[in-house]
Design a protein around this motif. Structure first.
Motif, PDB file in Angstrom:
ATOM      1  N   LYS A  31       0.787  -1.233   0.000  1.00 56.53           N
ATOM      2  CA  LYS A  31       0.000   0.000   0.000  1.00 56.53           C
ATOM      3  C   LYS A  31       0.819   1.283   0.000  1.00 56.53           C
ATOM      4  O   LYS A  31       0.508   2.206  -0.777  1.00 56.53           O
ATOM      5  CB  LYS A  31      -0.986  -0.020   1.175  1.00 56.53           C
ATOM      6  CG  LYS A  31      -1.926   1.168   1.208  1.00 56.53           C
ATOM      7  CD  LYS A  31      -3.053   0.964   2.202  1.00 56.53           C
ATOM      8  CE  LYS A  31      -2.604   1.025   3.635  1.00 56.53           C
ATOM      9  NZ  LYS A  31      -3.735   0.994   4.596  1.00 56.53           N
ATOM     10  N   PHE A  35      -0.498   3.947  -2.774  1.00 55.92           N
ATOM     11  CA  PHE A  35      -1.318   4.929  -2.070  1.00 55.92           C
ATOM     12  C   PHE A  35      -0.465   5.442  -0.918  1.00 55.92           C
ATOM     13  O   PHE A  35      -0.488   4.909   0.186  1.00 55.92           O
ATOM     14  CB  PHE A  35      -2.604   4.253  -1.584  1.00 55.92           C
ATOM     15  CG  PHE A  35      -3.464   5.063  -0.652  1.00 55.92           C
ATOM     16  CD1 PHE A  35      -3.603   6.432  -0.798  1.00 55.92           C
ATOM     17  CD2 PHE A  35      -4.162   4.437   0.378  1.00 55.92           C
ATOM     18  CE1 PHE A  35      -4.391   7.169   0.072  1.00 55.92           C
ATOM     19  CE2 PHE A  35      -4.966   5.152   1.253  1.00 55.92           C
ATOM     20  CZ  PHE A  35      -5.075   6.518   1.097  1.00 55.92           C
ATOM     21  N   GLN A  58      -7.403  -2.311  -4.208  1.00 53.92           N
ATOM     22  CA  GLN A  58      -7.018  -0.910  -4.329  1.00 53.92           C
ATOM     23  C   GLN A  58      -7.056  -0.448  -5.782  1.00 53.92           C
ATOM     24  O   GLN A  58      -7.413   0.696  -6.079  1.00 53.92           O
ATOM     25  CB  GLN A  58      -5.617  -0.709  -3.740  1.00 53.92           C
ATOM     26  CG  GLN A  58      -5.510  -0.974  -2.253  1.00 53.92           C
ATOM     27  CD  GLN A  58      -5.240   0.268  -1.442  1.00 53.92           C
ATOM     28  OE1 GLN A  58      -4.418   1.091  -1.801  1.00 53.92           O
ATOM     29  NE2 GLN A  58      -5.934   0.417  -0.341  1.00 53.92           N
ATOM     30  N   PHE A  75      -9.073   2.917  -6.763  1.00 51.19           N
ATOM     31  CA  PHE A  75      -8.346   4.064  -7.300  1.00 51.19           C
ATOM     32  C   PHE A  75      -8.223   4.005  -8.826  1.00 51.19           C
ATOM     33  O   PHE A  75      -7.277   4.549  -9.398  1.00 51.19           O
ATOM     34  CB  PHE A  75      -6.945   4.130  -6.683  1.00 51.19           C
ATOM     35  CG  PHE A  75      -6.930   4.496  -5.222  1.00 51.19           C
ATOM     36  CD1 PHE A  75      -7.170   5.795  -4.808  1.00 51.19           C
ATOM     37  CD2 PHE A  75      -6.681   3.535  -4.252  1.00 51.19           C
ATOM     38  CE1 PHE A  75      -7.161   6.140  -3.466  1.00 51.19           C
ATOM     39  CE2 PHE A  75      -6.661   3.864  -2.911  1.00 51.19           C
ATOM     40  CZ  PHE A  75      -6.901   5.170  -2.510  1.00 51.19           C
ATOM     41  N   TYR A 121      -2.311   7.524  -8.059  1.00 51.51           N
ATOM     42  CA  TYR A 121      -2.180   6.091  -7.768  1.00 51.51           C
ATOM     43  C   TYR A 121      -1.742   5.327  -9.009  1.00 51.51           C
ATOM     44  O   TYR A 121      -0.838   4.495  -8.953  1.00 51.51           O
ATOM     45  CB  TYR A 121      -3.513   5.550  -7.260  1.00 51.51           C
ATOM     46  CG  TYR A 121      -3.536   4.054  -7.015  1.00 51.51           C
ATOM     47  CD1 TYR A 121      -3.275   3.540  -5.755  1.00 51.51           C
ATOM     48  CD2 TYR A 121      -3.826   3.148  -8.048  1.00 51.51           C
ATOM     49  CE1 TYR A 121      -3.300   2.173  -5.523  1.00 51.51           C
ATOM     50  CE2 TYR A 121      -3.850   1.784  -7.824  1.00 51.51           C
ATOM     51  CZ  TYR A 121      -3.589   1.300  -6.568  1.00 51.51           C
ATOM     52  OH  TYR A 121      -3.593  -0.062  -6.353  1.00 51.51           O
ATOM     53  N   PHE A 163      -8.407   2.203   2.541  1.00 53.57           N
ATOM     54  CA  PHE A 163      -8.071   3.299   1.623  1.00 53.57           C
ATOM     55  C   PHE A 163      -8.573   4.662   2.085  1.00 53.57           C
ATOM     56  O   PHE A 163      -8.560   5.627   1.321  1.00 53.57           O
ATOM     57  CB  PHE A 163      -8.634   3.015   0.234  1.00 53.57           C
ATOM     58  CG  PHE A 163     -10.091   2.618   0.221  1.00 53.57           C
ATOM     59  CD1 PHE A 163     -11.080   3.519   0.575  1.00 53.57           C
ATOM     60  CD2 PHE A 163     -10.460   1.339  -0.153  1.00 53.57           C
ATOM     61  CE1 PHE A 163     -12.419   3.159   0.559  1.00 53.57           C
ATOM     62  CE2 PHE A 163     -11.795   0.960  -0.176  1.00 53.57           C
ATOM     63  CZ  PHE A 163     -12.783   1.879   0.176  1.00 53.57           C
TER      64      PHE A 163
END
Length: 361
Positions: free
Chosen positions: A81, A85, A130, A134, A140, A268
């Motif tokens: 992550k 992000f 994710q 995104f 991202y 997120f």
């Protein structure tokens, strides 16, 4: 080239050198302050060796053994992550003009190509979630497209792991460029993309023996058998259990610290804020990680919709295991168990789900 090839342990450095020669900054697992984190990697000597772990509610410990394996552990607190992000970033900058208007500057810096060695199946599944969330985010997407992912099948799950229950491990299913299955004396290597195939074709490898295939399958099956299992519950009904006593019990223990959401590979939530410069004419608009456990996360126009810990934990658990299914077609949990190990008071969401499931039945 066959579906999988055999790479002797002594030649793992050749894979690292090959990746770096392709222009990638390589990151891999290293022991930092008693935890395994992803850091810049140049040599196999930087990798953990013979290291195993103990994980339990509120507990994470590393133990050194005499083994030769580099990946005989389940995970550390850091997933993929932060590479896609990021915890804090500037989305745009504004500058006051002499005529009183504002001029805005987009702030998208091209990321450097990055390869990550040691990605687990649970983290690949979280990355796919994710990717959905995104999908339209250029910040991202730039970082996501710059990644080369080298996965590792998990042979030594922690006592907090349950990725077999979520069908996300212990082997890497998809989303990788290369995947390695570590054996006692080497690795079975398989490709999951054109980039991975091109890399594999440049390695000095051999065809695996039947015994090596059997060893890989045996340790995967053993890893499945060692894991915990998700309790039975109905996601749609879970959302309706607002008054269950389990929420009061967990609220008495929970600190609303947000550790679980920070280490979760799929969470997120974020907030945005302005950061003015000292010159009084410039400002940057920043995005940073937030958590549904923070006091301000549910604040809207003078009112907090979840003013207490009970409401915040209920929101997190029911969203992760309930409403996420409606949004993304599956649970938001990939069974990594980090939220259990890194909770300072040792709250175990599987125990909470068990209590809720008993009521449902």
């Amino acid at each position: 080239m066959p579906a999988s090839v055999y790479l002797p342990r002594r030649d793992l450095q050749c894979l690292l050198d090959l990746i770096v020669s392709q222009g990638y900054t390589l990151k891999g697992p290293q022991v930092i302050d008693g935890a395994i984190l992803m850091r810049p990697l140049n040599s196999t000597s930087q990798l953990p060796k013979g290291l195993e772990q103990t994980q339990a509610p509120g507990e994470y410990r590393l133990q050194q053994t005499q083994g030769l394996r580099h990946f005989s552990w389940a995970n550390g607190p850091q997933a993929l992550k932060p590479l896609t992000f990021v915890p804090r970033e500037t989305l745009w900058r504004s500058e006051a003009q002499p005529d009183g208007t504002l001029k805005f500057h987009e702030s998208i810096d091209p990321p450097e190509p990055t390869a990550v060695l040691g990605v687990r199946g649970c983290d690949l599944a979280a990355l796919a979630l994710q990717d959905q969330h995104f999908a339209g985010d250029p910040y991202y997407q730039q970082r996501r497209q710059s990644l080369l992912l080298i996965a590792i099948d998990c042979s030594h799950p922690a006592d907090t792991c349950f990725c077999a229950s979520t069908r996300d491990g212990p082997d890497a299913k998809d989303g990788f460029d290369l995947a390695l299955s570590e054996l006692e004396e080497g690795f079975l290597v398989r490709a999951g993309s054109q980039q991975g195939t091109a890399l594999m074709e440049q390695l000095q490898v051999s065809e695996p023996t039947l015994e090596q295939h059997q060893e890989a399958q045996s340790q995967l099956e053993q890893a499945r058998q060692q894991q915990r299992h998700l309790p039975d519950f109905e996601p749609a009904e879970l959302i309706q259990l607002n008054q269950h006593t389990a929420w009061d019990e967990v609220a008495d223990a929970c600190l609303s610290c947000g550790n679980c959401t920070s280490v979760c590979p799929s969470c997120f939530c974020f907030s945005e804020s302005e950061a003015p410069e000292l010159n009084g004419t410039e400002s940057s608009h920043q995005r940073q990680w937030d958590s549904c456990f923070s006091e301000g996360h549910s604040y809207i126009h003078g009112h907090r919709f979840r003013p207490d810990t009970k409401g915040r934990y209920r929101q997190w658990l029911t969203h992760k295991f309930g409403s996420w299914v409606e949004q993304y077609g599956r649970s938001g949990c990939t069974g990594c168990g980090r939220c259990i190990s890194w909770c300072p008071v040792g709250i175990d969401p599987l125990q909470v789900l068990t209590q809720l499931g008993e009521t449902q039945s």
